[in-house]
Motif scaffolding. Structure first.
Motif, short mmCIF file in Angstrom:
data_model
loop_
_atom_site.label_atom_id
_atom_site.label_comp_id
_atom_site.label_asym_id
_atom_site.label_seq_id
_atom_site.Cartn_x
_atom_site.Cartn_y
_atom_site.Cartn_z
N ALA A 39 42.01 -2.18 31.72
CA ALA A 39 42.65 -2.71 30.52
C ALA A 39 42.34 -1.82 29.32
CB ALA A 39 42.15 -4.12 30.24
N LEU A 40 43.30 -1.73 28.41
CA LEU A 40 43.12 -1.00 27.15
C LEU A 40 42.60 0.42 27.37
CD1 LEU A 40 41.53 -3.82 24.92
CD2 LEU A 40 43.95 -3.28 25.28
N ASN A 41 43.29 1.16 28.24
CA ASN A 41 42.86 2.54 28.50
C ASN A 41 42.84 3.39 27.24
OD1 ASN A 41 42.64 1.85 31.16
ND2 ASN A 41 44.42 3.01 31.87
N TRP A 42 43.70 3.06 26.28
CA TRP A 42 43.74 3.82 25.03
C TRP A 42 42.41 3.72 24.27
CZ3 TRP A 42 42.71 0.99 20.71
CH2 TRP A 42 42.89 -0.40 20.79
N LEU A 43 41.61 2.69 24.58
CA LEU A 43 40.30 2.52 23.96
C LEU A 43 39.17 2.99 24.86
CD1 LEU A 43 38.49 1.45 21.69
CD2 LEU A 43 38.66 -0.83 22.73
N SER A 44 39.20 2.56 26.14
CA SER A 44 38.09 2.88 27.04
C SER A 44 37.97 4.37 27.31
CB SER A 44 38.26 2.13 28.36
OG SER A 44 39.41 2.55 29.07
N VAL A 45 39.10 5.05 27.47
CA VAL A 45 39.06 6.48 27.80
C VAL A 45 38.42 7.32 26.70
CG1 VAL A 45 40.49 8.51 28.21
CG2 VAL A 45 40.93 6.41 29.49
N PRO A 46 38.86 7.22 25.44
CA PRO A 46 38.21 8.03 24.41
C PRO A 46 36.75 7.67 24.18
CG PRO A 46 39.85 6.57 23.44
CD PRO A 46 40.04 6.51 24.91
N VAL A 47 36.41 6.37 24.31
CA VAL A 47 35.02 5.97 24.12
C VAL A 47 34.13 6.60 25.20
CG1 VAL A 47 33.41 4.02 24.24
CG2 VAL A 47 35.51 3.81 22.91
N ALA A 48 34.55 6.48 26.46
CA ALA A 48 33.76 7.06 27.55
C ALA A 48 33.69 8.57 27.45
CB ALA A 48 34.36 6.65 28.90
N LEU A 49 34.78 9.19 27.09
CA LEU A 49 34.82 10.65 26.96
C LEU A 49 33.90 11.10 25.84
CD1 LEU A 49 36.30 13.01 28.30
CD2 LEU A 49 38.04 12.84 26.50
N PHE A 50 33.89 10.37 24.73
CA PHE A 50 33.07 10.73 23.57
C PHE A 50 31.59 10.61 23.89
CE2 PHE A 50 30.89 9.60 19.61
CZ PHE A 50 31.26 10.66 18.80
N VAL A 51 31.16 9.42 24.32
CA VAL A 51 29.73 9.21 24.54
C VAL A 51 29.24 10.01 25.74
CG1 VAL A 51 29.75 6.95 23.44
CG2 VAL A 51 30.06 7.10 25.91
N GLY A 52 30.09 10.16 26.76
CA GLY A 52 29.69 10.91 27.94
C GLY A 52 29.52 12.39 27.66
N THR A 53 30.43 12.95 26.88
CA THR A 53 30.35 14.38 26.57
C THR A 53 29.13 14.69 25.72
OG1 THR A 53 32.75 14.61 26.67
CG2 THR A 53 31.54 16.31 25.48
N ILE A 54 28.92 13.90 24.67
CA ILE A 54 27.75 14.11 23.81
C ILE A 54 26.46 13.93 24.60
CG2 ILE A 54 26.46 13.21 21.84
CD1 ILE A 54 29.15 12.54 20.56
N GLY A 55 26.43 12.92 25.45
CA GLY A 55 25.25 12.68 26.27
C GLY A 55 24.96 13.81 27.22
N ALA A 56 26.00 14.31 27.90
CA ALA A 56 25.81 15.40 28.85
C ALA A 56 25.31 16.66 28.16
CB ALA A 56 27.13 15.68 29.57
N VAL A 57 25.91 17.00 27.02
CA VAL A 57 25.49 18.19 26.28
C VAL A 57 24.04 18.03 25.80
CG1 VAL A 57 25.88 19.53 24.17
CG2 VAL A 57 27.82 18.81 25.56
N SER A 58 23.69 16.84 25.33
CA SER A 58 22.34 16.59 24.82
C SER A 58 21.29 16.74 25.92
CB SER A 58 22.25 15.18 24.21
OG SER A 58 23.13 15.04 23.12
N VAL A 59 21.57 16.13 27.08
CA VAL A 59 20.62 16.21 28.20
C VAL A 59 20.51 17.64 28.70
CG1 VAL A 59 20.17 15.50 30.58
CG2 VAL A 59 20.97 13.82 28.90
N PHE A 60 21.64 18.33 28.85
CA PHE A 60 21.63 19.71 29.34
C PHE A 60 20.81 20.60 28.41
CE2 PHE A 60 23.22 24.00 29.96
CZ PHE A 60 23.26 24.09 31.35
#
Length: 243
Positions: A178-199
């Protein structure tokens, strides 16, 4: 020759010592005949501690010699004693194993087969929800640990408290598709920042840190599994966009 032991443990109307029960079980499971002696009042317990110059109960005696408390008994019997300060990947590994089994079960219940594309999607979204739940148990502790390595949180401290809510929201919406227009950018945003931070923290700066991924009280080392959490979110977001 029969093996015998004497165990002193607290058994009071309002409290039965759990370590005393565990010590009793250990002795009996190893074939000992146990003289199980109860300390039924606080005064009796304190007097026992003073007499034997010990700080805690239960206390085990074997062949007249004091072995010690529950942990000492485990060592005496050749068993391991967990180090509460030791780092371990077990919390994350167990979480991923359980969410994978939940996804397979949900797929079987709804589609008649555990091995479906939906099961793979649910594995990731269930994992996101479970990880968010652990963080949300104590947001303050999580956000404090998160500040050790997350790049955005270091520049905007409130992000540490926003992160688990965002992860949980994205996981729930992705589970429901549901509401892919919301879930997709949220997951992409927090996931990308998190991955870069951990790496950066682990593989570039070579820092040895604890991961906040399963909450602020964990001893999970920051590393591959921590990176996996964020990569899964990014992968799920991309998949939801192209499917």
């Amino acid at each position: 020759m029969a093996k015998t032991a004497t165990l002193y443990r607290m058994v009071m109307p309002g409290h039965v010592c759990p370590y005393g029960l565990k010590a009793l079980h250990l002795l009996r499971s190893r074939g000992y005949t146990v003289d199980d002696r109860w300390l039924t009042t606080r005064a009796e317990t304190d007097a026992f501690k003073t007499e034997h110059d010990v700080m805690t109960t239960p206390q085990t005696f074997i062949e007249g010699q004091r072995v010690g408390g529950h942990d000492d008994l485990r060592r005496f019997l050749g068993l391991t004693v967990a180090d509460p300060n030791a780092t371990s990947y077990r919390p994350v590994a167990v979480l991923f194993a359980m969410t994978a089994l939940m996804a397979l079960a949900a797929s079987y219940a709804t589609m008649g087969s555990p091995f479906t594309i939906m099961a793979a999607e649910w594995f990731i979204s269930f994992s996101m929800c479970a990880l968010a739940l652990l963080k949300l148990q104590d947001v303050e502790r999580f956000s404090t640990m998160f500040l050790n390595y997350d790049l955005l949180a270091r520049h905007w401290v409130p992000y540490g408290k926003v992160y688990p809510y965002a992860e949980g929201l994205a996981g729930l919406l992705m589970t429901a598709h549901a509401l892919n227009w919301l879930s997709v950018p949220v997951a992409l945003f927090v996931g990308t920042i998190g991955a870069v931070s951990v790496f950066k923290a682990v593989y570039i700066d070579k820092r040895t840190l604890k991961c906040a991924c399963v909450g602020g009280s964990s001893n999970v080392p920051l590393g591959f599994l921590s990176l996996t959490e964020n990569i899964m979110m990014v992968a799920m977001a991309i998949w939801m966009m192209v499917r």
